[in-house]
Design an enzyme around this catalytic site. Structure first.
Site, PDB file in Angstrom:
ATOM      1  N   SER A  94       0.815  -1.220   0.000  1.00 16.56           N
ATOM      2  CA  SER A  94       0.000   0.000   0.000  1.00 16.56           C
ATOM      3  C   SER A  94       0.846   1.266   0.000  1.00 16.56           C
ATOM      4  CB  SER A  94      -0.921  -0.004   1.224  1.00 16.56           C
ATOM      5  OG  SER A  94      -0.164  -0.095   2.424  1.00 16.56           O
ATOM      6  N   ASP A 270      -2.995   7.357  10.016  1.00 11.09           N
ATOM      7  CA  ASP A 270      -3.088   6.034  10.631  1.00 11.09           C
ATOM      8  C   ASP A 270      -1.767   5.551  11.223  1.00 11.09           C
ATOM      9  OD1 ASP A 270      -1.638   5.530   8.365  1.00 11.09           O
ATOM     10  OD2 ASP A 270      -3.124   4.218   7.425  1.00 11.09           O
ATOM     11  N   HIS A 273       0.809   5.161   6.873  1.00 11.56           N
ATOM     12  CA  HIS A 273       0.933   5.806   5.561  1.00 11.56           C
ATOM     13  C   HIS A 273       1.293   7.278   5.721  1.00 11.56           C
ATOM     14  CE1 HIS A 273      -1.785   2.316   4.851  1.00 11.56           C
ATOM     15  NE2 HIS A 273      -0.970   2.163   3.813  1.00 11.56           N
TER      16      HIS A 273
END
Length: 686
Positions: A94, A270, A273
């Protein structure tokens, strides 16, 4: 007492700090800096690409400064031009997906993050044929290996750029176990030869893992600690760097994102990221790594090799070298001659005798000495701008970097002043001093990058307009009073304006329009000359108080104003004129003359205003409406005080308006009209 202290302080400063001592100090500082930078290059290496990928710091919010080189901020058109027909592949988890999105948004800012989070995401720009793919491989395992292995086959088209990286997913699903780390090492060991093989034909980057903000991590991510991330990074670096035995690995480590994350991870939503601004910085670094060597932007020195010398640069270098050698020969001959010419004492009579030898300096020696100095100055310019000896840094504006040097100069200026015998309005000594101050302020403005601060930008625009105003005033006054329209005068002015810039264009391999201000004043000089030299030539002697001739000159100026307005609002006509050969060779920049039209249009009325001001002032002076005796004021005290009040109010009003402007485009549109009102106030105030 105050005056006595001032004079003593001034005398003391002048004694220890003169122009000569300032030059010596500057020379010593340059030599020391050159030695330090040379030692640093020898010790740390000379690869600016490596610096870009591994080191740097934040100058301010969102402004990243790589070590020793400048990073260019790519626009959409530049990115598409660089990546035309290119294929870029991002492989990983991600975090790599985030980097993919930020990279694509440089090409297409409208691209939305709507793809499948756990799937492949394609992007293609049909106009430039740029293809960027994100391939979802969150772990370094057999799946990622197979994807990379396919590209190593000769029959398969390979991406031009491959950006890969993964680790956090493995830490998460295996709960941070040591067995997972051991498996990661085995898997990356098997992938390393494939990446190395790809790196021979493509640009391959392995992205090291960014730190996390552990306090913000959710419960199912608590096992992703910075300690684990460091262990995975160490494994990746040691294995990939040792994948080749006899040479340095071709796989480039993208470790700079770690430094960026260390400064910005606390802004993460979070804890895992990065915030969008940090991702944009990393994407722009990737763009610089690949595109700088292709597009060679002026303000992007990272990853740019030193440009090869052109034929004309080599000829210039030979010329200056021969000039230096020639001057040294003359100097040695002159010195030996001077020694022979020393008086000697007759032993018998005790009287001194001289050898009668002519030791005067020849014009050729003076010329060679001048070329020698010019050559050394140009060599220094080249070393600073085009070579990699000195470290370079992006401009980043702060109030202190702009205003503190100006305060230094103002304080020094207090101790250096001279009396003048000239009392006329805008006399030569006054305008020379005014131009000098303006040039110093404009130089500080460019060095400090103050163009990003709109109020400063608009005030500097007034200084540029003031310089052009003096161009109109000075050249009109000369032609009107002297009536000298000969070719000698034209060549003299053109040489004085352009000599240094032409030499710079040759030595630095820059287009003439790169130094846009000199073409600007050159063109306006020619406009003034043509306006006054064309039939009927109207000068002060011919007019001699005759209103008919004055009216004729006003018609000429009105026609000039009409032409200026037409060209200002007809971009097509302007570009057609200056796109004709040979004008195009002088005024094109990056293949078009738009930049020249923009610069010319910014101050389109100012030179005309200077000509009109000079005509009115000289006409009134001729009719003795205005008289300036030595030491006598131009106006009475009441009128002078009133004009001073108007000047201060006008300046403050302009400053308030400049501070309230929303953007440069709006300010630039109004500037040609507003600056015309400002300049007479500045003339009187100064």
């Amino acid at each position: 007492m105050a005056a006595l202290a001032y004079n003593l302080g001034k005398r003391e400063i002048n004694h220890y700090f003169s122009v000569r001592s300032a030059k010596v100090l500057a020379l010593v500082a340059v030599l020391l800096l050159a030695a330090c930078h040379l030692a640093s290059r020898r010790y740390r290496g000379n690869d600016s690409c490596e610096y870009l990928l591994s080191s740097g710091r934040f100058l301010g919010e969102k402004v990243w400064q790589p070590h020793s080189c400048m990073m260019h901020k790519y626009k959409i058109s530049e990115a598409k031009n660089c990546l035309v027909d290119k294929h870029i592949a991002f492989i990983g988890d991600s975090r790599i997906r985030q980097l993919f999105y930020s990279f694509v948004k440089i090409i297409n800012p409208q691209f939305k993050e709507e793809g499948n989070k756990h799937g492949n995401i394609p992007f293609e720009d049909k106009i430039s044929s740029v293809k960027v793919d994100f391939l979802w491989h969150p772990e370094v395992n057999g799946s990622m290996k197979q994807c990379i292995k396919v590209w190593t086959e000769d029959s398969v088209a390979k991406p031009h750029v491959i950006v890969a990286g993964a680790a956090t997913w493995s830490i998460k699903i295996h709960n941070g176990s040591n067995e997972a780390l051991s498996q990661y090492k085995m898997n990356i060991t098997s992938i390393a030869p494939l990446l190395e093989k790809l790196a021979k034909t493509s640009d391959v980057y392995w992205v090291l893992q960014d730190p996390v903000y552990e306090d913000l991590l959710s419960e199912n991510r608590k096992m992703i600690t910075n300690e684990k991330i460091d262990a995975y990074n160490e494994a990746a670096v040691s294995i990939l760097n040792s994948s080749t035995r006899n040479s340095k690995s071709n796989v480039k480590m993208f470790s700079v994102s770690k430094l960026i994350a260390q400064e910005t991870i606390t802004e993460s939503l979070d804890g895992l990221h990065l915030p969008e601004s940090s991702r944009e910085t990393s994407a722009m670094i990737l763009m610089n790594v690949y595109c700088n060597k292709i597009l060679k932007p002026v303000d992007g020195s990272c990853c740019q090799p030193r440009p090869p010398l052109t034929l004309i640069q080599k000829l210039a270098a030979c010329f200056f070298t021969l000039s230096i050698i020639g001057y040294l020969i003359f100097y040695i001959i002159h010195r030996n001659t001077h020694r022979k010419n020393k008086p000697c004492t007759d032993l018998e009579s005790g009287e001194e005798k001289k050898n009668i030898i002519n030791t005067s300096v020849s014009p050729l020696e003076v010329l060679l000495q001048s070329f020698c100095k010019l050559g050394l100055i140009m060599a220094y310019f080249y070393m600073c701008d085009r070579a990699n000896l000195f470290m370079k840094e992006n401009k980043f504006y702060t109030h202190s970097t702009f205003f503190i040097p100006i305060i230094y100069i103002l304080v020094l200026g207090v101790f250096y002043n001279e009396n003048t015998k000239e009392t006329k309005v805008l006399n030569r000594e006054q305008t020379d001093e005014w131009k000098g101050w303006m040039q110093l302020v404009i130089l500080i403005y460019h060095i400090s990058g103050a163009s990003t601060f709109l109020p400063v930008y608009m005030h500097i625009r007034v200084l540029v307009a003031a310089y052009l105003f003096q161009t109109g005033y000075g050249h009109f006054s000369y032609f009107w009073i002297k009536g000298d329209f000969g070719i000698h005068r034209v060549c003299q002015v053109l040489f004085r304006l352009n000599f240094l810039v032409v030499v710079l264009c040759i030595v630095m391999d820059r287009p003439y329009q790169f130094y846009y201000f000199v073409p600007l004043v050159t063109v306006w000089f020619m406009v003034i000359y043509v306006t006054l030299a064309l039939w009927p030539q109207i000068i002060q002697k011919k007019a001699n108080g005759n209103c008919f001739w004055h009216f004729g000159l006003l018609l000429k100026l009105a026609f000039l104003l009409l032409c200026i307005c037409f060209l200002a609002y007809s971009q097509g006509a302007f570009e057609k004129i200056f796109s004709l050969w040979p004008l195009s060779k002088c005024f094109e920049l990056k293949g078009n003359v738009y930049e020249w039209w923009f610069r010319w249009r910014l101050d389109r009325y100012v030179v005309f205003h200077g000509m009109l001001f000079a005509f009115i002032y000289l006409a009134l002076q001729k009719r003795q409406v205005l008289s300036e005796g030595k030491g006598e004021p131009l106006f009475s005290n009441k009128i002078s005080n009133f004009l001073l009040f108007i000047s201060v109010v006008s300046f403050l009003t302009y400053s308030i308006w400049a501070s309230s402007c929303k953007n440069k485009a709006e300010c630039n549109e109004l500037h040609p009209s507003v600056s015309v009102v400002q300049l007479p106030q500045m003339d009187y105030f100064l």
